[in-house]
Design an enzyme around this catalytic site. Structure first.
Site, PDB file in Angstrom:
ATOM      1  N   GLY A  26       1.971  16.665 -12.150  1.00  0.00           N
ATOM      2  CA  GLY A  26       0.707  16.475 -12.167  1.00  0.00           C
ATOM      3  C   GLY A  26      -0.550  17.681 -11.709  1.00  0.00           C
ATOM      4  O   GLY A  26       0.147  18.691 -12.077  1.00  0.00           O
ATOM      5  N   GLY A  27      -1.713  17.400 -11.629  1.00  0.00           N
ATOM      6  CA  GLY A  27      -2.444  18.541 -11.613  1.00  0.00           C
ATOM      7  C   GLY A  27      -2.510  19.261 -10.581  1.00  0.00           C
ATOM      8  O   GLY A  27      -2.441  20.506 -10.407  1.00  0.00           O
ATOM      9  N   LYS A  46       7.996  15.754  -3.793  1.00  0.00           N
ATOM     10  CA  LYS A  46       6.875  16.071  -4.243  1.00  0.00           C
ATOM     11  C   LYS A  46       6.257  17.253  -3.679  1.00  0.00           C
ATOM     12  O   LYS A  46       6.204  17.442  -2.476  1.00  0.00           O
ATOM     13  CB  LYS A  46       5.709  14.676  -4.270  1.00  0.00           C
ATOM     14  CG  LYS A  46       4.463  15.222  -4.703  1.00  0.00           C
ATOM     15  CD  LYS A  46       3.652  14.076  -4.747  1.00  0.00           C
ATOM     16  CE  LYS A  46       2.189  14.400  -5.722  1.00  0.00           C
ATOM     17  NZ  LYS A  46       1.421  13.093  -5.786  1.00  0.00           N
ATOM     18  N   GLU A  99      11.579   7.972  -1.399  1.00  0.00           N
ATOM     19  CA  GLU A  99      12.716   7.201  -1.965  1.00  0.00           C
ATOM     20  C   GLU A  99      12.707   7.753  -3.458  1.00  0.00           C
ATOM     21  O   GLU A  99      11.640   7.447  -4.114  1.00  0.00           O
ATOM     22  CB  GLU A  99      12.222   5.919  -1.531  1.00  0.00           C
ATOM     23  CG  GLU A  99      12.995   4.737  -2.337  1.00  0.00           C
ATOM     24  CD  GLU A  99      12.438   3.432  -2.229  1.00  0.00           C
ATOM     25  OE1 GLU A  99      13.173   2.405  -2.908  1.00  0.00           O
ATOM     26  OE2 GLU A  99      11.344   3.245  -1.802  1.00  0.00           O
ATOM     27  N   VAL A 101      13.043   6.313  -6.952  1.00  0.00           N
ATOM     28  CA  VAL A 101      12.962   5.210  -7.802  1.00  0.00           C
ATOM     29  C   VAL A 101      13.205   5.311  -9.303  1.00  0.00           C
ATOM     30  O   VAL A 101      12.416   5.818  -9.840  1.00  0.00           O
ATOM     31  CB  VAL A 101      11.776   4.354  -7.567  1.00  0.00           C
ATOM     32  CG1 VAL A 101      11.630   3.194  -8.384  1.00  0.00           C
ATOM     33  CG2 VAL A 101      11.521   4.024  -6.036  1.00  0.00           C
ATOM     34  N   ASP A 143      -6.007   6.304  -4.764  1.00  0.00           N
ATOM     35  CA  ASP A 143      -5.722   6.552  -5.967  1.00  0.00           C
ATOM     36  C   ASP A 143      -4.976   5.207  -6.465  1.00  0.00           C
ATOM     37  O   ASP A 143      -3.764   5.778  -7.297  1.00  0.00           O
ATOM     38  CB  ASP A 143      -5.102   7.710  -6.026  1.00  0.00           C
ATOM     39  CG  ASP A 143      -5.192   8.610  -7.551  1.00  0.00           C
ATOM     40  OD1 ASP A 143      -5.850   8.095  -8.190  1.00  0.00           O
ATOM     41  OD2 ASP A 143      -4.341   9.467  -7.849  1.00  0.00           O
ATOM     42  N   LYS A 145      -3.805   3.243  -9.348  1.00  0.00           N
ATOM     43  CA  LYS A 145      -3.793   3.333 -10.808  1.00  0.00           C
ATOM     44  C   LYS A 145      -2.447   3.065 -11.479  1.00  0.00           C
ATOM     45  O   LYS A 145      -1.368   3.032 -10.699  1.00  0.00           O
ATOM     46  CB  LYS A 145      -4.297   4.468 -11.270  1.00  0.00           C
ATOM     47  CG  LYS A 145      -3.274   5.787 -11.052  1.00  0.00           C
ATOM     48  CD  LYS A 145      -3.845   7.023 -11.482  1.00  0.00           C
ATOM     49  CE  LYS A 145      -2.786   8.282 -10.941  1.00  0.00           C
ATOM     50  NZ  LYS A 145      -3.460   9.544 -11.604  1.00  0.00           N
ATOM     51  N   ALA A 147      -0.266   4.425 -13.246  1.00  0.00           N
ATOM     52  CA  ALA A 147       0.688   5.536 -13.237  1.00  0.00           C
ATOM     53  C   ALA A 147       1.426   5.569 -11.896  1.00  0.00           C
ATOM     54  O   ALA A 147       2.319   6.052 -11.556  1.00  0.00           O
ATOM     55  CB  ALA A 147       0.142   6.859 -13.651  1.00  0.00           C
ATOM     56  N   ASN A 148       0.631   5.161 -10.853  1.00  0.00           N
ATOM     57  CA  ASN A 148       1.116   5.096  -9.419  1.00  0.00           C
ATOM     58  C   ASN A 148       1.683   3.778  -8.871  1.00  0.00           C
ATOM     59  O   ASN A 148       1.816   3.666  -7.698  1.00  0.00           O
ATOM     60  CB  ASN A 148      -0.046   5.648  -8.637  1.00  0.00           C
ATOM     61  CG  ASN A 148      -0.292   6.974  -8.373  1.00  0.00           C
ATOM     62  OD1 ASN A 148       0.318   7.910  -9.187  1.00  0.00           O
ATOM     63  ND2 ASN A 148      -1.747   7.326  -8.042  1.00  0.00           N
TER      64      ASN A 148
END
Length: 465
Positions: A26-27, A46, A99, A101, A143, A145, A147-148
């Site tokens: 991501g950004g 992450k 986790e 997924v 956030d 959305k 994509a999340n």
């Protein structure tokens, strides 16, 4: 040695997490598949990009993500660990261990085509439960959305579960972090009006964003398209357009969720109840939307095989339905059965230790599938599941009521029944309850089939936001 995002594969983070291949970027962060060397399990890490943020800001971020790591709910991607990697001098990096997924995210799923209203209701219900949980713990996601949102499949469940991921900008409800150019954090297309104005936001902001997500699930289009600034400003002037073609209850709910005034949006706990009712309503609407019962046995058998239910292991989702059916009737036995060509397969059998019966009784059961209203009577004489089969012995059953398991196309695949050792009568309300539970059985099966098709079409991935 510290781990920089571009060269992280193979690195060991904090002496514990062996970073593997990049999953997504991501950004401000990258997500890696990783292996926890201490616990011997695969995870997702992450890793936020190293920057010139002050140590004080880093410590504040670390404190915030540790709060998030304490959250645990089935509608959230679990955060196992969080911390700060300072092994590279002058380049501290915040990381989250999550986790792992393997499942398509909602963004990719929507790109494959429209979703059914009952699938949308189930996704919304899962996410509303997750938001209620984090809001009760003083956290706002900020956030929400497509994509999340991951649609995670588990071997012991019959449908994909919507799980909210990427808490990279989530904060306690009392605070808001601005980006370096003075704009609020979040994704422009799904910002709440208060986020667009860079105001302090609360739980109502997540409700608004979820409303836009569900609206997109129906329409297949962004409510506020365009460049980030244009998209953010548009919601300050206009409400999103909710199509008149939606059912009245959906129009009312989505309109309330996307109200510009946060005080006019439903509370998260009320949203959970509303979406739970939507699941029930859409399941009933789906069950009622049937054609005239097809008479071809070949087509009926094809429908049974298509759902891939025969000879499958025990399933908690169906066992809960038979347990609920038995409890609703205060009866000792309840069975979910499917009629194959040469047998009746008992997918779930609460209170009875029999898995199937043979061809002779399967033929009787197949004939019974065409009967409407459902059978009610003396189980010894009319039970289509043939519990008088010598294999099962004379159980002394004196009561039977069963309703068909019917697909949208009108095929009767089997029955959901309740049995008792005492003669008894049954009320219309009890029959309605049994029909609702039968609709849930078909709903679970077809959601599983629908999600299986998506999984075949979309390469599983972990969303990075």
């Amino acid at each position: 040695m510290g781990v920089s995002a571009p060269d992280a594969a193979g690195g060991l983070l904090r002496g514990r997490y062996r970073l593997g291949p990049l999953i997504a970027r991501g950004g401000v962060a990258s997500v890696y598949r990783a292996h926890d060397e201490h616990l011997g399990r695969d995870v997702a890490v992450k890793l936020f990009e190293a920057n010139a943020t002050t140590l004080g800001d880093i410590r504040r971020q670390e404190s915030e993500v540790k709060v998030l790591a304490s959250l645990n709910h089935h509608s959230l991607v679990t955060l196992h660990d969080a911390g700060l990697d300072e092994t590279e001098p002058g380049q501290p990096q915040v990381y989250l261990v999550m986790e792992l997924v393997d499942g398509a995210n909602l963004r990719d799923t929507l790109n494959q085509g429209p979703l059914s209203s009952r699938h949308i209701a189930q996704i919304g219900y899962d996410l509303a439960e997750g938001l209620e949980y984090i809001h009760d713990h003083g956290v706002v996601h900020r956030d929400v959305k497509p994509a999340n949102i991951l649609l995670a499949e588990y071997s012991n469940d019959s449908r994909a579960r919507a799980k909210l991921t990427d808490f990279g900008i989530a904060l306690p409800a009392s605070g808001e972090r601005l980006t370096t150019d003075g704009t609020t954090s979040g994704t422009a297309a799904y910002l709440s009006p208060e986020q667009a104005k860079a105001d302090v936001v609360g739980p109502a902001s997540d409700v608004y964003s979820l409303g836009l997500v569900l609206l997109e699930c129906f329409t297949g289009e962004l409510a506020f398209p365009g460049l980030p600034v244009q998209s953010a400003l548009a919601r300050l002037l206009n409400d999103p357009e909710v199509p008149d073609t939606l059912a009245p209850e959906w129009r009312e709910l989505l309109t309330a969720m996307t109200a510009r005034d946060p005080d006019k949006r439903p509370l998260t706990r009320d949203l959970v109840l509303a979406l739970r009712q939507a699941v029930i309503t859409e399941t009933g609407r789906h069950a009622a939307d049937t054609a005239t019962l097809p008479t071809d046995e070949e087509g009926r058998l094809a429908a049974v095989r298509r759902l891939d239910i025969l000879d499958t292991p025990p399933d908690g989702a169906f066992d809960r339905i038979t347990a609920l059916a038995a409890r609703s009737f205060s009866a000792p036995i309840s069975i979910i059965s499917f009629v194959d060509q040469d047998r009746v397969w008992f997918k779930s059998h609460h209170g009875l230790a029999i898995d199937q019966v043979d061809m002779e009784f399967a033929l009787r059961a197949s004939e019974a599938l065409n009967q409407d209203p459902p059978w009610i009577g003396d189980a010894i004489r009319v039970d289509p599941l043939a519990l008088t089969n010598p294999r099962s012995g004379n159980l002394g059953l004196q009561f039977y009521v069963g309703v068909p398991l019917r697909t949208r196309e009108g095929y009767h695949l089997g029955t959901l029944c309740v049995l008792d050792f005492e003669p008894r009568t049954v009320t219309e309300k009890e029959i309605a309850t049994l029909n609702d539970l039968a609709a849930l059985v078909i709903n679970e099966l077809e959601l599983r089939l629908e999600n299986g098709r998506v999984a075949d079409d979309v390469e599983p991935r972990q969303s990075s936001g």
